[in-house]
Design a protein around this motif. Structure first.
Motif, short mmCIF file in Angstrom:
data_model
loop_
_atom_site.label_atom_id
_atom_site.label_comp_id
_atom_site.label_asym_id
_atom_site.label_seq_id
_atom_site.Cartn_x
_atom_site.Cartn_y
_atom_site.Cartn_z
N MET A 1 -24.95 20.35 49.56
CA MET A 1 -25.32 21.76 49.52
C MET A 1 -24.13 22.66 49.20
O MET A 1 -24.31 23.77 48.73
CB MET A 1 -25.94 22.18 50.87
N SER A 2 -22.89 22.19 49.47
CA SER A 2 -21.74 23.05 49.23
C SER A 2 -21.60 23.38 47.74
O SER A 2 -21.24 24.50 47.37
CB SER A 2 -20.45 22.37 49.73
N ARG A 3 -21.88 22.40 46.85
CA ARG A 3 -21.82 22.65 45.41
C ARG A 3 -22.88 23.68 45.00
O ARG A 3 -22.60 24.59 44.22
CB ARG A 3 -22.03 21.33 44.67
N LEU A 4 -24.08 23.54 45.54
CA LEU A 4 -25.15 24.48 45.23
C LEU A 4 -24.82 25.88 45.74
O LEU A 4 -25.06 26.88 45.07
CB LEU A 4 -26.48 23.99 45.84
N THR A 5 -24.22 25.95 46.93
CA THR A 5 -23.82 27.24 47.48
C THR A 5 -22.80 27.94 46.58
O THR A 5 -22.87 29.15 46.35
CB THR A 5 -23.24 27.06 48.90
N GLU A 6 -21.87 27.15 46.05
CA GLU A 6 -20.85 27.71 45.17
C GLU A 6 -21.47 28.22 43.86
O GLU A 6 -21.12 29.30 43.36
CB GLU A 6 -19.79 26.65 44.86
N LEU A 7 -22.41 27.46 43.32
CA LEU A 7 -23.10 27.90 42.09
C LEU A 7 -23.89 29.18 42.33
O LEU A 7 -23.92 30.07 41.46
CB LEU A 7 -24.02 26.79 41.59
N LEU A 8 -24.51 29.29 43.48
CA LEU A 8 -25.25 30.50 43.80
C LEU A 8 -24.31 31.71 43.92
O LEU A 8 -24.63 32.82 43.49
CB LEU A 8 -26.03 30.32 45.11
N ARG A 9 -23.11 31.45 44.50
CA ARG A 9 -22.13 32.53 44.64
C ARG A 9 -21.70 33.02 43.26
O ARG A 9 -21.59 34.23 43.01
CB ARG A 9 -20.92 32.02 45.43
N GLN A 10 -21.47 32.07 42.33
CA GLN A 10 -21.06 32.44 40.99
C GLN A 10 -22.18 33.21 40.26
O GLN A 10 -21.92 34.17 39.53
CB GLN A 10 -20.68 31.19 40.19
N ALA A 11 -23.42 32.79 40.47
CA ALA A 11 -24.55 33.48 39.83
C ALA A 11 -24.67 34.90 40.34
O ALA A 11 -24.95 35.83 39.56
CB ALA A 11 -25.84 32.70 40.10
N ARG A 12 -24.42 35.11 41.63
CA ARG A 12 -24.51 36.47 42.20
C ARG A 12 -23.44 37.39 41.61
O ARG A 12 -23.66 38.59 41.45
CB ARG A 12 -24.39 36.41 43.73
N LYS A 13 -22.27 36.82 41.28
CA LYS A 13 -21.18 37.62 40.70
C LYS A 13 -21.56 38.10 39.31
O LYS A 13 -21.29 39.24 38.93
CB LYS A 13 -19.89 36.81 40.65
N VAL A 14 -22.26 37.22 38.54
CA VAL A 14 -22.65 37.58 37.17
C VAL A 14 -23.86 38.50 37.18
O VAL A 14 -23.91 39.51 36.47
CB VAL A 14 -22.96 36.31 36.35
N ASP A 15 -24.84 38.18 38.00
CA ASP A 15 -26.09 38.96 38.06
C ASP A 15 -26.60 38.90 39.50
O ASP A 15 -27.22 37.91 39.91
CB ASP A 15 -27.12 38.37 37.09
N PRO A 16 -26.36 39.95 40.30
CA PRO A 16 -26.76 39.93 41.72
C PRO A 16 -28.24 39.64 41.93
O PRO A 16 -28.61 38.89 42.85
CB PRO A 16 -26.39 41.34 42.20
N GLN A 17 -29.11 40.22 41.10
CA GLN A 17 -30.54 40.00 41.28
C GLN A 17 -30.93 38.55 40.99
O GLN A 17 -31.70 37.92 41.71
CB GLN A 17 -31.35 40.94 40.39
N LEU A 18 -30.35 38.00 39.88
CA LEU A 18 -30.61 36.61 39.54
C LEU A 18 -30.14 35.69 40.67
O LEU A 18 -30.82 34.75 41.06
CB LEU A 18 -29.93 36.24 38.23
N GLY A 19 -28.96 35.97 41.20
CA GLY A 19 -28.44 35.17 42.30
C GLY A 19 -29.34 35.21 43.52
O GLY A 19 -29.61 34.19 44.16
N ALA A 20 -29.86 36.40 43.85
CA ALA A 20 -30.74 36.55 45.01
C ALA A 20 -32.05 35.81 44.79
O ALA A 20 -32.58 35.15 45.70
CB ALA A 20 -31.01 38.03 45.27
#
Length: 684
Positions: free
Chosen positions: A1-20
């Motif tokens: 899950m740590s890898r997935l959590t990191e990918l989600l963090r990166q997605a939120r930086k690029v597009d907060p709504q997409l990350g959410a």
């Protein structure tokens, strides 16, 4: 899950709504089961509200032109502005759930308001009929509504207040009576046929569980197609430990058209099932269950003894032989031994079935001597040491009960169990007094009811109508309380309400039924009416719906026959602002009446007085008149609820202190609004 959590963090930086959005989907995936019953939780259902005026902010669908066979457009639109143009209301729309939403404007007649099941709804009720035959009795309630929203409404009026739920949902056979999901028929060739059905049932069963008392139970009729899936679903919702029974109900016999298939080796279907689950162990601790008995024609050879008043025993068959009128029939039907030492005497047990079927004298003899005819059985523990002479019987009293004990030639003590304990009125299609057995999980003989079910209620209804006797016996077995509350939210033609009213008429009970059905049309009727230019909401369309054409007329007949009281309602969808400002009171009022026990009149308006008190409840809006209100409540026997309309908590508490003991105060409209705001948080 740590890898997935990191990918989600990166997605939120690029597009907060997409990350959410991605994170929300991951959370849902984690919640999903990886064992047991796994199914796709399909998009929340939606119900169309024909005839409801379009308001700014509503979700709507665009209807096809009248008289065309064009498939409905299932896209959802948001009404962002409503204006009047040349005398017509024109609604400006923005498409929902689209990457590049369209916009358009349509006249109101081309639109229908839609409520999705994930939307917050504020229900009301509009009375469409009332029958009152017994002023002292409570009322049955018949609701025309989408049953999911009706169940949500009942969380306000009947949270943990229902004793029994019986439902007969769609069997999902994919046949000509296919069921509707999001206004589309689900046929056998739909790849998601079973998954859609499970999602459909799951939403409703979860709310239904909230309505049951801790001592309550739910009973669900089902066929072969979904029985195994439904059982797993109910175990997930109610718990494996709360499974009570799975009944096999004999609804047909291998006769008529089925005979040909059976003769060719096909195993034809004769039974349907009823799954029974309790809310908690209180169902088996606090509730009295009533055994049901099936009649048996054959003689029980385990009853060979005749008990004389002097404590001696002899053969029942010898006593029959010595009775002149019975002996004549024994000879007439040649039921005598042909050889041996006992030549010419009655052959005994092998001839009893023929004798009892052919000889009125023999039947009368048995019925007149039930307490003298017996068999041996295991004695109570305290009776095993009683001094009992061989070949005789004595009475033994222990724990407030009287036993008859005898001793065999080998010295063993036995209890004598007399035939009167095995003779009673049966629960068969044609009840009769005679020998019976306690019914188990095989419920025989309901094929007899099915041969006459079309006549029940005086209104024909071919689509899965259940016999009244089945519902009556389920209720009788599960909870024979004279004031039980029974809910059916797949009510069809109203058999459950008819059955409950009939039970009350038979035993003077005050049971209350609450049933929910909708005004759905058959597939054939929809096609004909649509071709003629009609739509849902038109008088011609609504007149052919099941509620208007079947349920209501059938129950008017039934309530007249049983001298029952009933209220008929349509469910409405209210604006929260109107509720908060007391502008929807007339439509909220029936819900207050339901919550107070469905007795007496409904308070629909308060006039200049600012308060009113009916047989079961009172309503106060003018707190300056609280003294008059509380005095009237105290003077009215049977009031259980006081509904107080105020935004001021201290004023509410002041009125509460003045109310008599036993009257529950409810703050309006806070309790109502909060109830449906909380319920919106359910997982769909």
């Amino acid at each position: 899950m740590s890898r997935l959590t990191e990918l989600l963090r990166q997605a939120r930086k690029v597009d907060p709504q997409l990350g959410a959005d991605l994170e929300a989907e991951v959370v849902e995936l984690i919640k999903r089961r990886t064992f047991g019953l796994v199914f796709e939780p399909h998009q929340p259902e939606a119900v169309e509200l024909p005839g409801r005026p379009v308001r700014r902010g509503d979700k709507v669908r665009v209807l096809p032109p009248r008289g065309t066979a064009v498939q409905s457009d299932h896209r959802l639109w948001r009404a962002v502005r409503v204006e009047r143009v040349n005398g017509q209301r024109v609604v400006h729309l923005v498409e929902l759930d689209a990457d590049e939403p369209d916009t358009r404007a349509e006249i109101e007649d081309a639109l229908v308001v839609v409520a999705e099941f994930r939307d917050r709804i504020y229900p009301g009720l509009v009375e469409t009929g009332r029958v009152e035959h017994a002023p002292s009795k409570p009322f049955h309630t018949v609701i025309n509504a989408e049953n999911y929203h009706a169940l949500e409404m009942l969380t306000y009026t009947h949270q943990e207040s229902v004793d029994l739920i019986y439902i007969d949902p769609p069997y999902n056979t994919g046949g000509k009576f296919a069921w509707l999901y999001n206004d589309d028929y689900v046929d056998a060739d739909d790849d998601y046929q079973h998954s859609k059905w499970l999602a459909f049932m799951d939403r409703r069963l979860r709310i239904a569980r909230e309505l049951l008392k801790p001592s309550g139970a739910i009973m669900v009729s089902i066929g072969d197609d979904e029985q195994h899936r439904l059982r797993m679903l109910m175990e997930q919702i109610f718990g494996v430990e709360n499974h009570v029974a799975q009944l096999a109900v004999e609804m047909s016999t291998t006769s008529g058209p089925k005979t040909t298939n059976a003769q060719q080796g096909t195993i034809v279907k004769n039974v349907e099932y009823v799954l029974i689950y309790r809310k908690s162990p209180a169902f088996d601790i606090e509730v009295r269950h009533t055994p049901l008995y099936d009649g048996i024609e054959k003689w029980d050879a385990n009853y060979p003894l005749w008990l004389n008043d002097d404590g001696t025993t002899e053969s029942l068959y010898q006593r029959l032989d010595e009775e002149p009128s019975v002996r004549a029939d024994i000879e007439r039907f040649e039921l005598v031994r042909k050889t041996g030492k006992l030549k010419g005497t009655f052959i005994g047990a092998p001839g009893m079935d023929l004798l009892l079927s052919a000889s009125a004298a023999a039947r009368e003899f048995i019925l007149s001597n039930l307490t003298r005819i017996g068999r041996t059985d295991t004695p109570p523990v305290s009776g095993r040491s009683v001094d009992v002479p061989i070949g005789r019987w004595v009475e033994h009293q222990t724990d407030g009960r009287t036993y008859r004990l005898t001793r065999s030639g080998k010295g063993k003590v036995w209890q004598l169990y007399t035939l009167d304990r095995n003779y009673r009125l049966s629960d068969d299609y044609l009840p009769r007094f005679g020998r019976t057995v306690i019914r188990g999980d095989l419920w025989r003989g309901f094929h007899s009811d099915m041969g006459h079910v079309s006549n029940e209620g005086g209104v024909g209804f071919a689509n899965g109508k259940k016999p009244i006797r089945l519902i009556k016996q389920l209720v009788k077995w599960a909870n024979n309380s004279p004031d039980a509350v029974i809910l059916d939210f797949f009510a069809g033609s109203g058999t459950t309400a008819h059955a409950v009213a009939a039970m009350n008429a038979e035993d003077g009970g005050s049971r209350r039924s609450i049933i929910v059905t909708n005004n759905e049309l058959s597939k054939a009727d929809r096609k004909v009416l649509a071709a003629a230019g009609h739509r849902a909401g038109d008088p011609e369309w609504e007149a052919l719906g099941v509620f208007e054409s079947k349920t209501k007329p059938r129950l008017l007949n039934a309530f007249s026959e049983t001298a029952a009281n009933a209220e008929f309602f349509n469910l409405t969808y209210e604006a929260p602002l109107s509720v908060r400002h007391n502008r929807a009171f007339e439509r909220i009022a029936p819900m207050l009446w339901l919550r107070a026990g469905s007795r007496g009149r409904i308070i629909t308006e308060l006039g200049d007085a600012g308060w009113d008190v009916a047989e079961a409840y009172g309503v106060l809006t003018d707190l300056d008149r609280s003294s008059q209100f509380t005095a009237a409540v105290a003077a009215t026997e049977g009031v259980v609820n006081a509904f107080i309309v105020t935004d001021d908590d201290s004023a509410f508490q002041m009125v509460c202190r003045e109310l008599p003991d036993g009257v529950s105060p409810v703050r309006l409209y806070e309790s109502y609004l909060q109830n449906f705001e909380i319920n919106t948080g359910r997982t769909l």
